[in-house]
Scaffold this motif. Structure first.
Motif, short mmCIF file in Angstrom:
data_model
loop_
_atom_site.label_atom_id
_atom_site.label_comp_id
_atom_site.label_asym_id
_atom_site.label_seq_id
_atom_site.Cartn_x
_atom_site.Cartn_y
_atom_site.Cartn_z
N HIS A 154 0.80 -1.22 0.00
CA HIS A 154 0.00 0.00 0.00
C HIS A 154 0.83 1.27 0.00
N GLY A 155 1.91 1.29 0.77
CA GLY A 155 2.71 2.52 0.82
C GLY A 155 3.70 2.49 1.97
N ASP A 156 4.52 3.52 2.03
CA ASP A 156 5.51 3.61 3.10
C ASP A 156 4.81 3.57 4.46
N GLY A 157 5.37 2.78 5.35
CA GLY A 157 4.82 2.68 6.70
C GLY A 157 3.77 1.61 6.87
N ASP A 158 3.29 1.01 5.76
CA ASP A 158 2.32 -0.08 5.85
C ASP A 158 3.04 -1.41 5.65
N ALA A 159 3.19 -2.15 6.74
CA ALA A 159 3.89 -3.44 6.69
C ALA A 159 2.90 -4.55 7.00
N VAL A 160 2.54 -5.32 5.98
CA VAL A 160 1.63 -6.45 6.13
C VAL A 160 2.33 -7.68 5.59
N SER A 161 2.27 -8.78 6.34
CA SER A 161 3.00 -10.00 5.99
C SER A 161 2.04 -11.09 5.51
N PHE A 162 2.56 -11.94 4.64
CA PHE A 162 1.77 -13.02 4.05
C PHE A 162 2.58 -14.31 4.07
N ARG A 163 1.87 -15.42 4.30
CA ARG A 163 2.46 -16.75 4.25
C ARG A 163 1.50 -17.73 3.57
N ASN A 164 2.05 -18.81 3.05
CA ASN A 164 1.29 -20.01 2.69
C ASN A 164 0.08 -19.68 1.81
N ILE A 165 0.34 -19.19 0.61
CA ILE A 165 -0.72 -18.87 -0.34
C ILE A 165 -0.98 -20.12 -1.17
N ARG A 166 -2.21 -20.62 -1.15
CA ARG A 166 -2.50 -21.89 -1.81
C ARG A 166 -3.86 -21.82 -2.49
N LEU A 167 -4.04 -22.67 -3.50
CA LEU A 167 -5.21 -22.62 -4.37
C LEU A 167 -5.77 -24.00 -4.57
N GLN A 168 -7.11 -24.07 -4.53
CA GLN A 168 -7.83 -25.28 -4.90
C GLN A 168 -8.78 -24.92 -6.02
N GLN A 169 -8.71 -25.64 -7.11
CA GLN A 169 -9.57 -25.36 -8.26
C GLN A 169 -10.45 -26.55 -8.56
N ASP A 170 -11.74 -26.30 -8.83
CA ASP A 170 -12.63 -27.36 -9.28
C ASP A 170 -12.19 -27.81 -10.66
N GLY A 171 -12.29 -29.10 -10.89
CA GLY A 171 -11.90 -29.63 -12.18
C GLY A 171 -10.45 -30.02 -12.25
#
Length: 576
Positions: free
Chosen positions: A428-445
């Motif tokens: 988003h911008g300077d000073g906004d620190a957001v962390s992410f882990r373990n991004i995973r996807l399940q798709q039909d078919g």
């Protein structure tokens, strides 16, 4: 919001990508919020043994008392089953079974524990809690799996599968430790959310065919249940990492922190912490990668997954705010090096601790506010991890926070589509620190390799071939899970579900509500093709209808049939 918007886009859905105000001095470095203290509560620690007694019980009680003194909970330790009365159990936010063995409760005490869980109580099982109450089916479900055998005490590698739950968020992807490693009679993966599993190649004596859960959590009978297989040795209770693991399990069981503890299978990692292959930065700023974690810096930009996602899908990812920060997850936008393309053509699922209701965590930014009461009940504060599930079915988007549904939005704009496009993370911008882990996807078919095991349904029963019969037309039903061949199903790449050498079949290829489901010689017809959907249903595409446990009481031998899909509990199935 703390930003000034680009004039041409000020009224669009993507106002969260607004430009930061001009300032004479550089923005302050992101800060991490100090965790709030838990309210004072009590736990009951029960360590009665009617079989083998572990020498580490006293060290375990001492460790729990020390954790309580440091983290605002009181410990009542007992080996007296008379403590298990309805009134007494109501005093505690969680009950810890600390290496109990054998039959430790009588019928009245068992009934009291069942009532306690039904009223929203918490259970924590430690090590030999799985070597307890073999003849009490409720307890087998509560513990998640029961002890079968163990090799000698030895070091092993624990693979941490969930780094968002409070019991495992402090751990790395691999946890090296020494303990007595139990083998279990059943694999809990289909009924519980696995937090960590043993790497059977790292030690001798594992017997679970390479899928060896060792810590898990589950919602059970109205309450919360957590189990860890560690804790045989006295030395375990002096290990800081293991003590923090116990604390996290207690906090979650006691309802002090939230997590998605639904069973999870069939997801493919898009980001597993080892690298960012397949991802591309659009616009300024970016993300740092450290300890398997992406953390936003600068902006305003977007970290885009380079492959387009089409059709129905479920996207899960873990995220953490460090303070009063801002980010979001974008869905359904075209590939572009301009982050504003996501604003104009996609939808943002907002992550923000403090903005207005339609622009804060759980909102479809600018389009639909989350159910704020449900969101607040499910949300962990800055400094703790949360898990989103973003489930797209057609043009419908359901948002789950830590396993709880908090928003339901349907796209009606013909210029946008949730089903076709890219996904991205906002910096988003300077000073906004957001962390992410373990991004995973399940798709039909999707067509993964064959998987074999139980198919679990309503009331924790299993899909079962009546009498283990193999004649064409043998009825298929639900029955208490018993690990027999009649309940061992293979999910094949061709879409069939196979047991005893034959296929799950819609009688006569019919499509009427109530059409019989049976076992039949595999023949390649549409009557034998099934698709597991992200909403938990199992559908027969030829008829457009769902596998359904008939009636409304769902006891042993309840027949399954075909029925119009409604996503009720009798149409929710967990496949291997």
């Amino acid at each position: 919001m703390r930003t000034t918007c680009k004039a041409a886009l000020a009224l669009t859905a993507g106002a969260a990508l607004c430009l930061p105000p001009q300032a004479a001095a550089p923005a302050a470095a992101p800060h991490t919020a100090a965790p709030a203290a838990d309210p004072t509560y009590g736990i009951l620690v029960f360590s009665r043994t009617a079989g083998f007694r572990h020498d580490s019980v006293d060290e375990g009680v001492t460790a729990l008392r020390e954790l309580g003194a440091a983290h605002d909970f009181t410990v009542t330790a007992t080996e007296d089953p008379a403590a298990f009365t309805t009134d007494n159990l109501a005093r505690y936010r969680a009950v810890v079974f600390l290496s109990t063995t054998g039959d430790v409760l009588g019928p009245a005490q068992e009934a009291a524990l069942e009532q306690y869980m039904g009223a929203g109580g918490g259970y924590v099982g430690v090590h030999a809690a799985a070597d307890t109450e073999y003849d009490w089916p409720f307890y087998a479900g509560l513990a998640g799996a029961l002890f079968q055998s163990h090799p000698a005490i030895q070091p092993a590698t624990v693979r941490v599968e969930d780094r968002a739950h409070d019991a495992t968020a402090h751990l790395g992807a691999a946890w090296q430790r020494t303990d007595e490693w139990y083998n279990y009679r059943t694999n809990p993966r289909t009924t519980a959310h696995v937090l960590a599993a043993l790497d059977e190649s790292s030690y001798s004596g594992g017997t679970m065919s390479g899928d060896h859960p060792i810590a898990w959590c589950k919602d059970y009978a109205g309450g919360r249940a957590f189990y860890t297989g560690g804790g045989h040795t006295a030395e375990s209770y002096a290990e800081p990492a293991f003590r923090r693991h116990l604390l996290g399990g207690i906090r979650w069981a006691a309802g002090l922190t939230q997590a998605d503890c639904r069973p999870e299978t069939g997801y493919t990692p898009l980001f597993d912490g080892t690298g960012t292959t397949g991802w591309k930065q659009a616009g300024p700023g970016g993300f740092t990668l450290n300890d398997g974690t992406l953390t936003s810096q600068g902006g305003m930009g977007l970290f885009r997954y380079d492959r387009e996602i089409t059709g129905d899908y479920s996207l899960k990812l873990d995220w953490k705010l460090h303070g009063d920060d801002n980010s979001g997850v974008f869905l359904g936008f075209p590939a572009s090096d301009d982050p504003w393309s996501a604003v104009d053509h996609g939808y943002e699922i907002q992550i923000d601790a403090t903005d207005t209701a339609d622009r804060t965590t759980g909102a479809v930014y600018g389009f639909r506010s989350a159910d704020v009461a449900a969101r607040d009940a499910a949300l962990n504060p800055p400094g703790e991890w949360n898990t989103y599930e973003l489930r797209v079915t057609g043009e419908r988007l359901e948002i789950f926070l830590n396993g709880r549904k908090i928003n339901d939005f349907t796209n009606t704009d013909p210029a946008r589509s949730l089903r076709d496009g890219h996904i991205g993370l906002q910096n988003h911008g300077d000073g906004d620190a957001v962390s992410f882990r373990n991004i995973r996807l399940q798709q039909d078919g999707a067509t993964p390799g064959p998987r074999t095991g139980e198919i679990r349904g309503v009331n924790d029963t299993c899909l079962d071939v009546d009498g283990a019969g193999t004649a064409d037309g043998t009825r298929v039903q639900i029955y208490a899970c018993n690990s027999s061949a009649a309940q061992r199903w293979t999910v094949s790449a061709d879409g069939t579900l196979r047991a005893l050498g034959k296929c799950l079949d819609v009688s006569g290829g019919g499509s009427l509500d109530g059409t019989r489901i049976q076992l039949w010689t595999c023949n390649g017809t549409g009557a034998q093709v099934w698709t597991a959907r992200s909403d938990g249903t199992v559908r027969n595409p030829q008829s457009g209808k769902c596998l359904d446990a008939s009636g409304g009481t769902w006891e042993d031998r309840t027949q399954v049939h075909l029925w119009t899909c409604h996503t009720g509990p009798n149409q929710k199935w967990t496949l291997p």
